[in-house]
Design a protein around this motif. Structure first.
Motif, mmCIF file in Angstrom:
data_model
loop_
_atom_site.group_PDB
_atom_site.id
_atom_site.type_symbol
_atom_site.label_atom_id
_atom_site.label_comp_id
_atom_site.label_asym_id
_atom_site.label_seq_id
_atom_site.Cartn_x
_atom_site.Cartn_y
_atom_site.Cartn_z
ATOM 1 N N LYS A 125 0.835 -1.326 0.056
ATOM 2 C CA LYS A 125 -0.322 -0.046 -0.095
ATOM 3 C C LYS A 125 0.770 1.408 0.091
ATOM 4 O O LYS A 125 0.564 2.370 -0.654
ATOM 5 C CB LYS A 125 -0.935 0.168 1.198
ATOM 6 N N PHE A 126 2.123 1.180 1.000
ATOM 7 C CA PHE A 126 2.873 2.283 1.013
ATOM 8 C C PHE A 126 3.442 2.657 -0.612
ATOM 9 O O PHE A 126 3.480 3.887 -1.056
ATOM 10 C CB PHE A 126 3.890 2.096 1.775
ATOM 11 N N HIS A 127 3.918 1.645 -1.154
ATOM 12 C CA HIS A 127 4.450 1.593 -2.515
ATOM 13 C C HIS A 127 3.344 2.275 -3.622
ATOM 14 O O HIS A 127 3.800 3.031 -4.376
ATOM 15 C CB HIS A 127 5.289 0.827 -2.835
ATOM 16 N N GLN A 128 2.175 1.703 -3.478
ATOM 17 C CA GLN A 128 0.984 2.061 -4.472
ATOM 18 C C GLN A 128 0.870 3.593 -4.163
ATOM 19 O O GLN A 128 0.722 4.401 -5.048
ATOM 20 C CB GLN A 128 -0.065 1.373 -4.108
ATOM 21 N N LEU A 129 0.747 4.267 -2.677
ATOM 22 C CA LEU A 129 0.541 5.423 -2.638
ATOM 23 C C LEU A 129 1.600 6.189 -3.353
ATOM 24 O O LEU A 129 1.356 7.362 -3.922
ATOM 25 C CB LEU A 129 0.455 5.713 -1.239
ATOM 26 N N LYS A 130 2.822 6.067 -3.125
ATOM 27 C CA LYS A 130 4.044 6.707 -3.684
ATOM 28 C C LYS A 130 3.965 6.733 -5.472
ATOM 29 O O LYS A 130 4.108 7.559 -6.082
ATOM 30 C CB LYS A 130 5.351 6.014 -3.373
ATOM 31 N N LYS A 153 7.274 5.473 5.431
ATOM 32 C CA LYS A 153 6.520 4.156 6.157
ATOM 33 C C LYS A 153 5.967 4.773 7.600
ATOM 34 O O LYS A 153 4.827 4.433 8.002
ATOM 35 C CB LYS A 153 7.080 3.158 6.144
ATOM 36 N N SER A 154 6.940 5.158 8.449
ATOM 37 C CA SER A 154 6.498 5.670 9.567
ATOM 38 C C SER A 154 5.371 6.726 9.601
ATOM 39 O O SER A 154 4.663 6.568 10.592
ATOM 40 C CB SER A 154 7.789 6.351 10.375
#
Length: 103
Positions: free
Chosen positions: A59-64, A73-74
């Motif tokens: 999800k983090f990489h998709q948002l980026k 991520k923090s």
């Protein structure tokens, strides 16, 4: 007088000094210098399932990739925790509390 007499000694405790990495890479100014107040933070250790961590990372990489301005991520984990705690503050209307109590 020698050339070494003219050199200034850097003040390593100067609060207004330039970040050498940002200067060298042409990076943006730090959040503190940009006017955002520094918030004291502490490292926290929690255990999560591998499936949840994998989902979080994806999800983090998709948002980026989607251009969402999430710093790291923090920051995403902190925002999710704030959201979860705000939800639990809703009492009986809380989705998290409903899941925890099985109601």
């Amino acid at each position: 007088m020698t050339a070494s007499d003219n050199k200034t000694i850097p003040d390593f405790f100067d609060d207004k000094r330039m970040d050498p990495v940002s200067v060298a890479t042409g990076g943006s100014v730090s959040k503190l210098a940009a006017g955002k107040p520094a918030v004291p933070k502490r490292k926290a250790g929690f255990y999560f399932s591998e499936a949840l961590l994998d989902r979080f990372t994806r999800k983090f990489h998709q948002l980026k990739l989607d251009g969402v301005p999430v710093d790291n991520k923090s920051a995403l984990a902190e925002m999710a925790l704030h959201f979860a705690l705000d939800d639990m503050d809703r009492g009986k209307a809380s989705q998290l509390l409903k899941r925890l109590t099985g109601c």
